[in-house]
Scaffold this motif. Structure first.
Motif, PDB file in Angstrom:
ATOM      1  N   VAL A  47      36.194  61.808   8.192  1.00  0.00           N
ATOM      2  CA  VAL A  47      37.517  62.951   7.753  1.00  0.00           C
ATOM      3  C   VAL A  47      38.296  63.498   8.756  1.00  0.00           C
ATOM      4  O   VAL A  47      38.365  63.654   9.427  1.00  0.00           O
ATOM      5  N   ALA A  48      39.401  63.664   8.340  1.00  0.00           N
ATOM      6  CA  ALA A  48      40.764  63.519   8.884  1.00  0.00           C
ATOM      7  C   ALA A  48      41.646  65.000   9.178  1.00  0.00           C
ATOM      8  O   ALA A  48      41.643  64.493   7.690  1.00  0.00           O
ATOM      9  N   HIS A  49      42.383  65.946   9.517  1.00  0.00           N
ATOM     10  CA  HIS A  49      42.812  67.169   8.460  1.00  0.00           C
ATOM     11  C   HIS A  49      43.805  67.002   9.721  1.00  0.00           C
ATOM     12  O   HIS A  49      43.849  66.457  10.516  1.00  0.00           O
ATOM     13  N   CYS A  50      44.893  67.120   8.538  1.00  0.00           N
ATOM     14  CA  CYS A  50      46.390  67.819   9.293  1.00  0.00           C
ATOM     15  C   CYS A  50      46.535  68.281  10.795  1.00  0.00           C
ATOM     16  O   CYS A  50      45.714  69.625  10.526  1.00  0.00           O
ATOM     17  N   PRO A  51      46.888  68.165  11.947  1.00  0.00           N
ATOM     18  CA  PRO A  51      47.297  68.713  13.333  1.00  0.00           C
ATOM     19  C   PRO A  51      48.038  69.658  13.800  1.00  0.00           C
ATOM     20  O   PRO A  51      47.542  70.674  13.834  1.00  0.00           O
ATOM     21  N   ALA A  52      48.921  69.115  12.492  1.00  0.00           N
ATOM     22  CA  ALA A  52      50.026  70.481  12.303  1.00  0.00           C
ATOM     23  C   ALA A  52      49.945  72.241  11.751  1.00  0.00           C
ATOM     24  O   ALA A  52      50.056  72.139  12.216  1.00  0.00           O
ATOM     25  N   CYS A  53      49.174  71.259  10.559  1.00  0.00           N
ATOM     26  CA  CYS A  53      48.773  72.613   9.596  1.00  0.00           C
ATOM     27  C   CYS A  53      47.613  72.831   9.796  1.00  0.00           C
ATOM     28  O   CYS A  53      47.119  73.798   9.063  1.00  0.00           O
ATOM     29  N   ARG A  54      46.371  72.382  10.191  1.00  0.00           N
ATOM     30  CA  ARG A  54      45.036  72.337  10.238  1.00  0.00           C
ATOM     31  C   ARG A  54      44.596  72.337   9.145  1.00  0.00           C
ATOM     32  O   ARG A  54      43.315  73.300   9.080  1.00  0.00           O
ATOM     33  N   GLY A  55      44.763  71.324   8.012  1.00  0.00           N
ATOM     34  CA  GLY A  55      44.384  71.362   6.965  1.00  0.00           C
ATOM     35  C   GLY A  55      44.196  72.152   5.734  1.00  0.00           C
ATOM     36  O   GLY A  55      43.556  72.116   5.144  1.00  0.00           O
ATOM     37  N   THR A  56      45.531  72.740   5.809  1.00  0.00           N
ATOM     38  CA  THR A  56      46.096  73.517   4.813  1.00  0.00           C
ATOM     39  C   THR A  56      46.858  73.484   4.147  1.00  0.00           C
ATOM     40  O   THR A  56      46.900  73.200   2.128  1.00  0.00           O
ATOM     41  N   GLY A  57      47.381  72.560   4.187  1.00  0.00           N
ATOM     42  CA  GLY A  57      48.410  71.674   3.622  1.00  0.00           C
ATOM     43  C   GLY A  57      49.448  72.182   3.491  1.00  0.00           C
ATOM     44  O   GLY A  57      51.209  71.903   3.072  1.00  0.00           O
TER      45      GLY A  57
END
Length: 60
Positions: A37-47
């Protein structure tokens, strides 16, 4: 009375898809594909992007 909250802006890096599952190409012993699983580093997985918070002064 209901509170009206403005919607937060969607992250420009992931466009609202903050978490993805990637297959590694290998299989587990029971035959399932191994994933990470990879999370967006910019929003830290919030969207969503964070809005600037107003700093309030506490005290006199």
């Amino acid at each position: 009375m209901p509170q009206h909250i403005r919607p937060r802006p969607i992250c420009g890096h992931c466009h609202g898809f903050p978490t993805v599952t990637i297959t590694t190409g290998t299989r587990t012993p029971d035959g399932e594909r191994k994933t990470i699983v990879a999370h967006c580093p910019a929003c830290r997985g919030t969207g969503h992007t964070t809005t600037a918070r107003a700093h309030t002064r506490i005290g006199a």
